[in-house]
Design a protein around this motif. Structure first.
Motif, PDB file in Angstrom:
ATOM      1  N   VAL A 174       0.417  -1.034   0.237  1.00 31.94           N
ATOM      2  CA  VAL A 174      -0.212   0.183  -0.107  1.00 31.94           C
ATOM      3  C   VAL A 174       0.987   1.276  -0.221  1.00 31.94           C
ATOM      4  O   VAL A 174       1.262   1.411   1.281  1.00 31.94           O
ATOM      5  N   LYS A 175       0.505   2.372  -1.231  1.00 29.28           N
ATOM      6  CA  LYS A 175       1.829   3.433  -0.865  1.00 29.28           C
ATOM      7  C   LYS A 175       0.314   4.224  -1.635  1.00 29.28           C
ATOM      8  O   LYS A 175      -0.686   4.599  -1.192  1.00 29.28           O
ATOM      9  N   TYR A 176       0.756   5.194  -0.231  1.00 30.16           N
ATOM     10  CA  TYR A 176       0.022   6.383  -0.682  1.00 30.16           C
ATOM     11  C   TYR A 176       0.459   8.167  -1.513  1.00 30.16           C
ATOM     12  O   TYR A 176       1.434   7.839  -1.496  1.00 30.16           O
ATOM     13  N   ASP A 177      -0.544   8.294  -2.067  1.00 34.29           N
ATOM     14  CA  ASP A 177      -0.920   9.666  -2.745  1.00 34.29           C
ATOM     15  C   ASP A 177      -1.026  11.000  -1.978  1.00 34.29           C
ATOM     16  O   ASP A 177      -2.116  11.126  -1.339  1.00 34.29           O
ATOM     17  N   MET A 178      -0.148  12.177  -1.879  1.00 32.35           N
ATOM     18  CA  MET A 178      -0.576  13.115  -0.756  1.00 32.35           C
ATOM     19  C   MET A 178      -0.992  13.872  -2.079  1.00 32.35           C
ATOM     20  O   MET A 178      -0.331  14.604  -2.838  1.00 32.35           O
ATOM     21  N   GLN A 179      -2.176  14.909  -1.059  1.00 38.40           N
ATOM     22  CA  GLN A 179      -2.630  16.243  -1.891  1.00 38.40           C
ATOM     23  C   GLN A 179      -2.854  17.078  -0.659  1.00 38.40           C
ATOM     24  O   GLN A 179      -3.482  16.829   0.770  1.00 38.40           O
ATOM     25  N   ILE A 180      -2.177  17.552  -0.408  1.00 41.18           N
ATOM     26  CA  ILE A 180      -1.397  18.855   0.592  1.00 41.18           C
ATOM     27  C   ILE A 180      -3.062  20.034  -0.114  1.00 41.18           C
ATOM     28  O   ILE A 180      -3.182  21.060  -1.305  1.00 41.18           O
ATOM     29  N   LEU A 181      -4.088  20.121   0.651  1.00 39.83           N
ATOM     30  CA  LEU A 181      -5.117  20.577   0.589  1.00 39.83           C
ATOM     31  C   LEU A 181      -4.943  22.125   1.452  1.00 39.83           C
ATOM     32  O   LEU A 181      -5.747  23.695   0.213  1.00 39.83           O
ATOM     33  N   ALA A 182      -4.104  22.665   2.282  1.00 44.06           N
ATOM     34  CA  ALA A 182      -3.977  24.245   3.199  1.00 44.06           C
ATOM     35  C   ALA A 182      -3.159  23.520   3.886  1.00 44.06           C
ATOM     36  O   ALA A 182      -2.332  22.711   4.410  1.00 44.06           O
ATOM     37  N   ASP A 183      -2.250  24.829   3.467  1.00 40.78           N
ATOM     38  CA  ASP A 183      -1.619  25.322   4.164  1.00 40.78           C
ATOM     39  C   ASP A 183      -1.952  25.961   5.827  1.00 40.78           C
ATOM     40  O   ASP A 183      -2.095  27.122   6.070  1.00 40.78           O
ATOM     41  N   ARG A 184      -1.351  25.663   6.719  1.00 39.18           N
ATOM     42  CA  ARG A 184      -1.468  26.472   8.268  1.00 39.18           C
ATOM     43  C   ARG A 184      -2.868  26.424   8.220  1.00 39.18           C
ATOM     44  O   ARG A 184      -3.341  27.548   8.694  1.00 39.18           O
ATOM     45  N   ILE A 185      -3.346  25.654   8.748  1.00 38.54           N
ATOM     46  CA  ILE A 185      -4.730  25.394   9.290  1.00 38.54           C
ATOM     47  C   ILE A 185      -5.025  25.268  10.477  1.00 38.54           C
ATOM     48  O   ILE A 185      -3.732  24.475  11.357  1.00 38.54           O
ATOM     49  N   GLU A 186      -5.909  25.903  11.134  1.00 35.02           N
ATOM     50  CA  GLU A 186      -5.247  25.344  13.112  1.00 35.02           C
ATOM     51  C   GLU A 186      -6.273  24.441  13.120  1.00 35.02           C
ATOM     52  O   GLU A 186      -5.495  24.080  13.944  1.00 35.02           O
TER      53      GLU A 186
END
Length: 978
Positions: free
Chosen positions: A711-723
């Protein structure tokens, strides 16, 4: 997030022995922040944080002051055994801190039993005072004008002006017994080093013709920052022969400090332009984290008078000159305070030679920005969520996303200057967060009228998500204070009570005094899904509360309570409390029943783990456990006839996916419907879409199976500096499987973000990226989303002053914001009228539903008017959006009231376009007089239409003269004929 509350406590800084009152110049906290010292020009007072009291005082003689100079600065050694005082004449005065556990500095007078109940210890005041004494150990003379000092575990690091260098010396030997021959031989040359600031020894300096004015060392990260005389700031690390490159094993350690230190070493190895350090080398590596453009006429200007300190002052005024730097290890963020008063946020650099673009923070409603002055001090809270900043003329609290939560640059209204005591409102010299981050200790400037009373303690209320970001904690506005918790009961109240700012819907629950007296501060708070059960965990043990009975349950045996510490979090599964604990160097997950007494004998289930828990999460009956060794465990909660237990379904390692496990703050997942209904629970981990917040990044991980069944994961960063974020797996209509995140400025919504099935696209073999759909700007800080009522609940800070009061009163005011019209606008912009009608039908019963639709129409009309000056294509698009909005409103009975209400609130210049789509007021008035509308039309609607008709006849507006239309959402006949 963090909001000041009540009034600040004022501490007396007068030493307990008779002496002249001297102003305090700085504060210095011990490594564990349980003690701090206040420094004057000729003395040193040692304080205990809770309760706040002086434990020892050391006064320097006039002979010592004349020979070695006055006190200028102080720092603690990492082990808390020494205090190093920097003087004005380049001397280091070493003070030894001796602890005497068998002595008691303060003893309360004996009280009769009837009076003891009136003198109960407060939070953190149940433990006895520890006797401490201060002794002079010695004085060290530094040649070359001392600039800054930073004590370390084995040596003292300091910087000098002439020569411009960084030097270190070992700690002096305390006694002759410690200095054995073997130890003395090894100490002959070790830790005696000098690094001259030039291009050869420190090639990563932007300009080597500088001096290091400040050395700032972070005990949590193990990495330090240098502030140089040219106004730049550097993140540095000393590599010695016994240092090894960081590995994944370093990042999976049990302590937060070592994991964060490994992350910073990883940053520096990536950005350093130098090759790997040889075995026998001792070398500094660093990178510039705050760069300024120095004028060319200043870059190579040498100082001509080495004996005159004034000659070394900068010859030009650079507003961006770095004065203070604070590193946020949990969010990989650097905050820089400048000479001009601005505060800048910047991410840690991840590539060589690439400086991240800084974010300049702005204080709202501050008209005279020149009044701020230079930044004097800054410190992040231990959880990394807020930054406290002190200026020459004020102070402020910022969230990690750049939201200003509280600020003060003087008082807004007039006060009695002779009686007013809260001088910290006009400027701060120094500050630090107390353990638990419920209090902020500040040092104000001394005034001639009040030589004493510079120390103040500001109490704070903070969101429970700062300690544990659980889904149930985000479902309610849940605040915790020093001795109580506050929960917003708006979901259980009528609609008008929620949106009314004057209605008090907060339930205040006092935490038992017996528990807080010895287990302060609160570390974890958890609320159940229905909001009726609350659990609290402090320094040791735990307690829980039921709002139905109004009673707390505590451990009857105090030894059992003190035998474990909650680490990783608390969760409620119906009436069962799930707690991850650390007891006797073992890590367990325990299950307690609310119906049974708290004791080790009544533990329903124990699950032993090999690594400490970082975070717990509950999705339906699946318990997700993320541990410090980068492993995600999946447990099923299985109720039986007699008890309830956990069944391990599987585990998966995130090695190579998550660099620092301790940075994971949010954890959730979504299992495909086919797997949930027909699949084996042991396979859930291999097909589940995982959602995390790592540091400040909102990350979506979707699994992909390789040919070897890995199992490998595809990563997507939706947003940065989310509190923080809200996850709604069971929302309403469009909001089902939606994801809401707050970045410090606005709420960002991803509709159906968690409904994507775990299968890549067959044509490209990749997953489809999740796109952001809605962005909602707010003027307050949100705490929860009431999905059933269509409201975002939050609070904002407020400070009140009175002429009759000598202090400032702080409080938090509840605010609300409708989100219904934002979701509807998204559907209408995408020509999804059917989906918009279906979504709005869920909220049709609300008393403020018509108001939400009126806001929608008003925003569409204003957007249509603003686009009239653009190109023709945008005109047609905005006109179509207005037509679709009117067509959407036709599905509801209150459509005419909404149109009339909107028309009365907008400018008359907007009327032609609005009534061109809706129809003339005369035609609408005639429609309301028809038999089908007579009984449903309100007098207010008839009066409003008649007034609009009169205005039309007066010649203020001109509309289409065609006959009334059966459907107002369509274009009129004359326009269609044209």
């Amino acid at each position: 997030m963090y909001f000041p509350t009540a009034a600040a406590r004022r501490l007396s800084s007068v030493p307990p022995i008779p002496s002249s009152i001297e102003p305090v110049i700085c504060l210095a906290t011990s490594p564990r922040k349980t003690l701090f010292c206040s420094v004057t020009r000729n003395g040193l007072s040692l304080w205990r944080v809770r309760p706040s009291a002086v434990l020892a005082h050391l006064a320097r003689t006039d002979t010592s002051l004349k020979a070695h100079g006055e006190n200028a600065y102080a720092e603690w050694s990492p082990d808390g055994q020494r205090i190093v005082i920097q003087t004005t004449q380049s001397y280091l005065v070493l003070v030894t801190v001796e602890y005497s556990p068998n002595e008691t500095p303060y003893q309360s007078p004996p009280l009769v039993p009837s009076a003891q109940r009136h003198f109960l210890p407060g939070p953190g005041e149940g433990l006895p005072f520890q006797s401490i004494s201060l002794h002079f150990e010695g004085v060290i003379r530094i040649e070359g004008q001392l600039l800054s000092v930073s004590p370390r575990a084995n040596y003292i690091l300091f910087s000098t002006r002439n020569p411009p260098a960084i030097q270190r010396i070992p700690w002096p030997v305390l006694s002759e017994d410690d200095d054995t021959e073997q130890h003395a031989a090894s100490r002959d040359l070790k830790y005696y080093d000098t690094w001259v600031l030039n291009d050869e020894e420190l090639p990563w300096l932007v300009d080597s013709d500088v001096t290091v004015n400040k050395i700032l060392y972070s005990r949590q990260t193990g990495v330090e920052t240098w502030l140089t005389s040219d106004g730049r700031a550097y993140l540095v690390q000393l590599y010695e022969s016994n240092d090894l490159p960081p590995s994944q094993s370093d990042l999976s350690t049990t302590g937060d400090e070592s994991a964060h230190a490994a992350r910073f070493r990883h940053h520096e190895r990536m950005i350093s332009s130098e090759p790997s350090v040889p075995e026998a080398a001792i070398q500094w590596h660093g990178t510039c984290i705050h760069n300024i453009e120095v004028p060319k006429w200043v870059q190579k200007r040498r100082q001509v008078c080495p004996d005159d300190p004034e000659a070394y002052r900068p010859a030009y005024n650079e507003p961006r000159r770095a004065e203070v730097v604070a590193i946020n290890a949990k969010f990989s963020l650097v905050a820089t305070g400048t000479q001009g008063g601005t505060v800048e946020y910047a991410n840690l650099p991840s590539q060589e030679g690439v400086m991240p673009k800084p974010q300049v923070l702005q204080i709202p409603n501050l008209y005279n920005r020149e009044k701020m002055g230079a930044v004097r001090t800054m410190e992040w809270s231990s959880d990394g969520y807020v930054l406290a900043v002190g200026w020459e003329h004020g102070w402020a609290i910022w969230s990690v996303g750049g939201r200003c939560l509280a600020w003060s640059f003087g008082v807004e209204y007039e006060v009695d200057e002779e009686r007013f005591q809260d001088t910290f409102m006009y400027g701060i010299r120094d500050l630090f967060w107390a353990p638990g981050n419920f209090e902020l200790f500040v040092l104000a400037d001394s005034t001639p009228a009040t030589a004493d009373g510079q120390l103040f303690v500001l109490p704070f209320a903070k969101s429970a998500t700062t300690g544990q970001h659980a889904p149930d904690n985000t479902q309610y506005a849940f605040l915790q204070m020093d001795d109580r918790v506050l929960i917003h009961r708006g979901a259980d109240q009528p609609d008008m009570s929620v949106i009314n700012p004057e209605s008090d819907v907060w339930q205040r629950i006092k935490i038992p005094q017996d528990y807080l007296a010895t287990n302060w501060p609160i570390r974890y708070s958890a609320v159940s899904q229905d909001g009726r059960l609350i659990a609290i965990a402090g320094r040791r043990g735990l307690v829980h509360y039921s709002s139905s009975s109004g009673r707390w349950k505590l451990f009857a045996d105090e030894l059992q309570e003190q035998a474990f510490t909650v680490r990783g979090g608390l969760l409620w599964f119906h009436h069962v409390l799930i707690a991850s604990v650390e007891a006797s160097k073992s890590y367990q997950i325990r299950l307690y029943s609310r119906d049974l007494e708290l004791s080790n004998q009544n533990v329903l289930h124990r699950e032993v783990l090999t690594s400490p828990v970082v975070i717990l999460s509950l999705v339906d009956n699946s318990l997700l456990v993320y541990t410090a060794d980068n492993t995600l465990f999946h447990y099923l909660i299985i109720p039986t006839e007699d008890t309830i237990k956990l069944h391990l379904c599987g585990s998966i390692s995130f090695e190579g996916v998550v660099a620092a496990p301790t940075a994971v703050r949010v954890l959730s997942w979504l299992i495909p419907s086919a797997q949930k209904q027909l699949g084996d629970p042991t396979d859930d981990l291999s097909v589940a879409t995982v959602l995390m917040i790592v540091g400040g990044k909102l990350v979506l991980l979707r699994p992909r199976k390789t040919r070897s069944a890995e199992v490998k994961y595809d990563m997507q960063i939706l947003a940065d500096r989310i509190e923080f974020c809200w996850i709604h797996l069971r929302g309403i209509g469009t909001l089902e499987n939606s994801l809401w995140g707050y970045d410090g400025q606005s709420i960002r919504v991803w509709l159906n973000a968690l409904s994507i099935e775990s299968s890549p696209q067959p044509d490209v073999g990749e997953f489809k990226d999740v796109e952001e759909n809605v962005k909602i700007a707010l003027d307050f800080y949100p705490l929860s989303v009431l999905m059933d009522k269509g409201i975002i609940i939050g609070v904002e800070h407020e400070a009140a002053t009175r002429m009759s009061l000598p202090f400032v009163m702080f409080r938090h005011v509840t605010s609300s914001h409708l989100f219904i019209h934002h979701i509807l606008a998204f559907h209408l912009e995408n020509e999804q009228i059917i989906q918009a009608v279906s979504f709005a039908s869920h909220y049709q019963h609300l008393v403020y539903f018509a108001h939400a639709l009126e806001i929608l129409l008003h925003s569409v009309v204003e957007e249509d008017a603003s686009s009239s000056h653009d190109q023709d294509s945008s005109k047609d698009t905005s006109h179509d959006l207005l037509a679709r909005t009117i067509e959407f409103l036709d599905h509801f009975e209150a459509s005419l009231d909404i149109v009339v209400g909107c028309a009365r609130k907008i400018e008359m210049t907007r009327w032609p376009r609005l009534f061109d789509v809706v129809g003339s007021p005369k035609s609408l008035f005639e429609v309301t007089l028809s038999p089908s509308f007579m009984f449903s039309s309100s007098p207010r609607l008839l009066i409003g239409l008649s007034r609009l008709w009169q205005t039309e006849n007066s010649g203020f507006i001109s509309t289409c003269p065609s006959q009334p239309r059966a459907t107002r959402g369509r274009s009129c006949r004359c326009r269609a004929a044209a």
